[in-house]
Write a protein that holds these residues in place. Structure first.
Motif, short mmCIF file in Angstrom:
data_model
loop_
_atom_site.label_atom_id
_atom_site.label_comp_id
_atom_site.label_asym_id
_atom_site.label_seq_id
_atom_site.Cartn_x
_atom_site.Cartn_y
_atom_site.Cartn_z
N LEU A 101 0.83 -1.20 0.00
CA LEU A 101 0.00 0.00 0.00
C LEU A 101 0.87 1.26 0.00
O LEU A 101 0.61 2.21 -0.73
CB LEU A 101 -0.95 0.00 1.19
CG LEU A 101 -1.98 1.12 1.24
CD1 LEU A 101 -2.86 1.12 -0.02
CD2 LEU A 101 -2.84 0.99 2.48
N GLY A 102 1.93 1.25 0.79
CA GLY A 102 2.86 2.38 0.79
C GLY A 102 3.56 2.52 -0.55
O GLY A 102 3.73 3.63 -1.06
N GLN A 103 3.96 1.39 -1.13
CA GLN A 103 4.60 1.42 -2.45
C GLN A 103 3.66 2.02 -3.49
O GLN A 103 4.07 2.82 -4.33
CB GLN A 103 5.00 0.00 -2.88
CG GLN A 103 6.12 -0.59 -2.06
CD GLN A 103 6.35 -2.04 -2.43
OE1 GLN A 103 6.50 -2.36 -3.60
NE2 GLN A 103 6.38 -2.91 -1.44
N ALA A 104 2.39 1.63 -3.42
CA ALA A 104 1.40 2.15 -4.37
C ALA A 104 1.24 3.66 -4.22
O ALA A 104 1.19 4.39 -5.21
CB ALA A 104 0.06 1.45 -4.16
N THR A 105 1.19 4.13 -2.98
CA THR A 105 1.00 5.56 -2.73
C THR A 105 2.20 6.37 -3.23
O THR A 105 2.03 7.40 -3.88
CB THR A 105 0.78 5.80 -1.23
OG1 THR A 105 -0.36 5.05 -0.81
CG2 THR A 105 0.55 7.27 -0.94
#
Length: 160
Positions: A55-59
């Protein structure tokens, strides 16, 4: 500022949010400092990869895509939006999926519009885009702050 401390920074879910408590990566684009914002997004992407937070990578990837689109680098923007969309699908984040899909649509729309313009009009449009960059980045800021909050809450919940 963050770049100088990054080599000594120990990546863990507990301190990802604390790495940038002022939101400097998000506020720099509104001041027209897209190079600094890009460095901070890339630093965040590295930290999220290190800790295994999709999720952090996506953001972070979405933020890089927005910067590329604002810079009129449509090929890079589309690639980054597609990567973010894949990561958001993996995590099951409908808001993230919607935001990445919207970014893809805006990128394709702008690219199509530019292809239909005469060279003189295209140059004028691109110049106007650079002038309006700060206003567009303010919209980006509000979108990304919501995603950043979701990511931080996800990391915190995973610690518990």
């Amino acid at each position: 500022m963050l770049g100088r401390t990054a080599p000594a920074f120990r990546a863990s879910p507990a301190n990802l949010y604390a790495a940038d408590p002022t939101g400097a990566g998000l506020t720099r684009p509104t001041r027209g400092d897209t190079d600094a914002a890009e460095r901070l997004y890339r630093n965040a992407l590295h930290l999220y990869r290190t800790t295994g937070s999709p999720l952090g990578q996506a953001t972070a990837t979405l933020g890089l895509g927005e910067l590329a689109r604002v810079r009129s680098d449509y090929g890079t923007a589309e690639r980054l939006y597609r990567n973010a969309l894949h990561l958001y699908r993996t995590t099951g984040s409908p808001l993230g999926q919607a935001t990445a899909t919207l970014g893809l649509g805006l990128t394709q729309d702008e690219r199509a519009m530019l292809s239909l313009m005469k060279p003189k009009d295209r140059a004028r449009y691109l110049l106007q885009r650079r002038i309006n960059e700060k206003a567009e980045m303010a919209v980006l800021l509000s979108q990304l702050q919501e995603l950043r909050h979701q990511t931080a809450m996800s990391v915190i919940n995973n610690i518990r």
